[in-house]
Design a protein around this motif. Sequence first.
Motif, short mmCIF file in Angstrom:
data_model
loop_
_atom_site.label_atom_id
_atom_site.label_comp_id
_atom_site.label_asym_id
_atom_site.label_seq_id
_atom_site.Cartn_x
_atom_site.Cartn_y
_atom_site.Cartn_z
N LYS A 230 5.03 -122.22 69.76
CA LYS A 230 6.22 -121.39 70.01
C LYS A 230 5.82 -119.96 70.40
O LYS A 230 6.29 -119.42 71.41
CB LYS A 230 7.12 -121.35 68.76
CG LYS A 230 7.55 -122.74 68.28
CD LYS A 230 8.46 -122.67 67.08
CE LYS A 230 7.80 -122.16 65.81
NZ LYS A 230 6.73 -123.02 65.27
N SER A 231 4.96 -119.38 69.58
CA SER A 231 4.55 -118.00 69.87
C SER A 231 3.77 -117.93 71.18
O SER A 231 3.87 -116.95 71.93
CB SER A 231 3.70 -117.44 68.73
OG SER A 231 4.48 -117.35 67.56
N THR A 232 3.00 -118.96 71.44
CA THR A 232 2.24 -119.01 72.70
C THR A 232 3.20 -118.97 73.88
O THR A 232 2.99 -118.22 74.85
CB THR A 232 1.38 -120.28 72.75
OG1 THR A 232 0.51 -120.27 71.63
CG2 THR A 232 0.58 -120.36 74.03
N PHE B 201 7.98 -109.67 68.81
CA PHE B 201 6.75 -110.28 68.30
C PHE B 201 6.98 -110.90 66.93
O PHE B 201 7.81 -110.45 66.16
CB PHE B 201 5.64 -109.23 68.22
CG PHE B 201 5.04 -108.88 69.56
CD1 PHE B 201 5.86 -108.56 70.64
CD2 PHE B 201 3.67 -108.85 69.74
CE1 PHE B 201 5.32 -108.23 71.87
CE2 PHE B 201 3.12 -108.52 70.97
CZ PHE B 201 3.93 -108.21 72.04
N GLN B 202 6.17 -111.93 66.66
CA GLN B 202 6.30 -112.60 65.36
C GLN B 202 5.67 -111.78 64.23
O GLN B 202 6.30 -111.54 63.21
CB GLN B 202 5.64 -113.98 65.40
CG GLN B 202 5.75 -114.72 64.07
CD GLN B 202 4.98 -116.04 64.07
OE1 GLN B 202 4.82 -116.67 65.10
NE2 GLN B 202 4.52 -116.44 62.90
N SER B 203 4.44 -111.34 64.46
CA SER B 203 3.77 -110.62 63.37
C SER B 203 3.65 -109.16 63.72
O SER B 203 3.49 -108.80 64.88
CB SER B 203 2.37 -111.16 63.11
OG SER B 203 2.25 -112.46 63.60
N LEU C 244 13.17 -113.74 70.69
CA LEU C 244 12.76 -113.26 69.38
C LEU C 244 11.99 -114.34 68.64
O LEU C 244 12.44 -115.47 68.52
CB LEU C 244 13.99 -112.81 68.59
CG LEU C 244 14.62 -111.56 69.24
CD1 LEU C 244 16.11 -111.51 69.03
CD2 LEU C 244 13.93 -110.30 68.76
N ASP C 245 10.81 -113.94 68.17
CA ASP C 245 9.91 -114.90 67.54
C ASP C 245 10.09 -114.83 66.02
O ASP C 245 9.64 -113.88 65.38
CB ASP C 245 8.46 -114.55 67.94
CG ASP C 245 7.53 -115.75 67.79
OD1 ASP C 245 7.96 -116.77 67.23
OD2 ASP C 245 6.37 -115.63 68.26
N GLU C 246 10.75 -115.83 65.48
CA GLU C 246 11.04 -115.90 64.05
C GLU C 246 11.65 -114.60 63.51
O GLU C 246 11.08 -113.96 62.62
CB GLU C 246 9.77 -116.23 63.25
CG GLU C 246 9.19 -117.59 63.63
CD GLU C 246 8.04 -118.01 62.70
OE1 GLU C 246 7.94 -117.45 61.60
OE2 GLU C 246 7.28 -118.90 63.11
N PRO C 247 12.80 -114.21 64.04
CA PRO C 247 13.39 -112.94 63.58
C PRO C 247 13.85 -113.01 62.13
O PRO C 247 14.11 -111.98 61.53
CB PRO C 247 14.59 -112.76 64.51
CG PRO C 247 14.94 -114.14 64.97
CD PRO C 247 13.64 -114.88 65.04
MG LIG Z 1 4.58 -118.51 65.85
#
Ligand SMILES: [Mg+2]
Lengths: 475, 250
Positions: free
Chosen positions: B42-44, B86-88, B168-171
């Motif tokens: 997903k993040s990729t 971003f996720q992190s 949005l990555d895992e908001p």
């Molecule tokens: Mg991810």
Amino acid sequence: MEKELADVRGMIIESERASELLGAAKPVPYAVELKGRITRDMIEEISKLKGEPDWMRRLRLRMLELFEKLPMPKWVRGVGEIDLETLVHYAKPQTQTARSWDELPKEIREYYEKLGLPEMEAKALLGLATQFDSEIVYFNFKRKLEEKGVVMLPMEEAVKKYPDLVKQYFMRVFPAEHKFAALHGALWSGGTFIYVPPGVRIEQPLETFFLIGGSMESQMEHSIVVADKGAQVHWIEGCSAPRLLKYSFHNGMVEGYAHEGADLKITTVQNWSRDIINFNNKRAVAEARAHVQWVEGSIGSKTTYTFPSTILKGEGASTEIYGITAANGGLWKENGAKVWHLAPDTKSRIVNKSISANGGTSVYRGMVYVAKGAKYARSHVQCDALVLDGDSANITIPHDQVFEETAVVTHEATASRISEEKLMYLRARGLTEDEAKASVVLGFVSDIVKDLPFEYAVVLQRVLELEFSKLGRVG
Amino acid sequence: MAVLEVRNLHVAVDGKRILKGVSLTVKSGEIVALMGPNGSGKSTLFQTIAGNPRYQVVEGDVLLDGASLKDAAPEERFAKGLFVGFQSPVAIPEVRFAFLIQAMLNKRSGKKLGDANPKIAEAFKIAGELGLKQDVFNRGVGAGFSGGEFKRAEVLLALLAKPSIAILDEPDSGLDIDGMAAISKALLRLAEGGAGILLSTHYARILKFLEPSKVYVMYDGRLVLEGGPEIVKKVEEAGYERLFKEAGIA
Ligand SMILES: [Mg+2]
Ligand SMILES: Nc1ncnc2c1ncn2[C@@H]1O[C@H](COP(=O)(O)OP(=O)(O)O)[C@@H](O)[C@H]1O
């Protein structure tokens, strides 16, 4: 600080590199040039040309003797390439000290115009002196300060007009304790003398600007800034040079004195071209409850050694020494600090921020000395290094000598870089790669820059932005 | 009307193939959810859409309004109306969060980086609604941000940037129920304002608030399931492992 970034573009001409702001050196007419071996005759000649009183002539000769005796310091790199015997040690441009810009020869005036000094003077300064090679060529000082008894003069004039005052400080704060200090004492030329009488507080800064206009020269200006009891003054020194054929050598001295309860600030925005080997001798004394602040913005030059130092002599005296060092390209830049705590309840805070890139090395060399009896002295040293690539480095060499049990001396150091991840994040927020880098670099030094007068913050930021936004790949 | 299209996207990182043919579409005003176990890609996918140079497109393409983004730098994608959260947390202690907001808003409106920007006042207001404390504005970006603060900050930036497509990555990860509600409300507002939203999540909870029109499930670099809210329910009840087994995927 953010707003200024944009405004400043108009102020300083666009150029690839901050240190190339002035382009290549142009020929300037000189009235006198003394070159070659440093002999008693040369010293006598300088003294005679300046029409100095005898005490100063003798001081010079004493310094020459010391220079001849003292060994070459081992820790100085890059100074070995200087052949003192081939340099012009006294270069007096063909002009009298001007009171207005249009009295200056065109070649010289154009340099100052490129640097935006006339605008700076009009906007932000109560006094301005500019030195070209060995002499102050422009000098202007607000009458209202004169009326309050404030003295600001080219050093040569002060030596003649206020000998007793000058004698109290001249090479007393910074004695000839090493070879270059002695050399300076023998050959000094130019610089300004500033004296602020008791209780007088000057709200806007005074500035002296130093320009080296020729190759194979030495510039050894001597500046003294005295804040008498309860007085306040902020003196700024700017340095710049065009691109030179070979190199030139700077070996200046600044002596500061903050008497009881006084507040003395000295700010340097050093943006020499890459052809200057830059050596400095900077020291101030703080009497009881006085405060001395140094800000050393060391951006340009090829090699720099600068160690703003404070002697905390009286009870409750304090000092802050802030340094910003940019080592971009194969440069060696030392920007350190020294503090001597000699009395109880003295405080010092040293913050040094360095940025190294493209093979540059920045060095923090510091010393905190606490004498026995300096009860409850406190010192904190913080060194932050931003190293932009694998070819570049930061070296931090702190040194403590603490002889008082109740003293607290602390150190903190951080190292960071502009990673691909940081860049990607900022670019995803719309910043170009250059803007992202400039934002990180400027943000990194913002704690220091935000304390500067607005116009100087702008200049320093612009210079840093120029210096670091055009970097190659970082990582 | 904006459309983001991912077409048969194959992506490698450091020579390793991560995405193996992903296709999806997000349109203005629509909320699309992407689920899937950790490490499924997903993040990729999101970083590739953002234009992160580390993520190498081997095959396929990403298009915004029909035009390929292949040669667009991350900042150009942002300028075209794409916002990717971003996720992190990325820590940039040197750059104050307030400066980032100002710079981003200036870039969005075609001004210079350091120009004064009156919209910063709006940022304070929205931050309040998101439960983001004022003092983060004076901190470095991501520096010492808690996971929850970073998530709120990313959503705040998305709202301020007024993108045509927000990703949005895992908001919601790391947020408590109030935080989740605040963020959902904000995202709904963004969608109502016409932005297309693509978000990844591990939790059904936020999707109850958001009611996405489409839900995808990713596994091992491929979209293996696609449908409506019923998929969220299945994931919640069975978990990925059983779900994939039942579907004959893993
Ligand atoms: Mg991810
Ligand atoms: N920057 C990277 N470097 C190396 N491997 C990566 C990188 N990003 C992702 N991966 C790998 O790609 C796969 C997918 O990861 P990711 O996209 O983070 O999945 P998700 O977001 O669904 O958890 C994982 O195997 C992960 O280890």
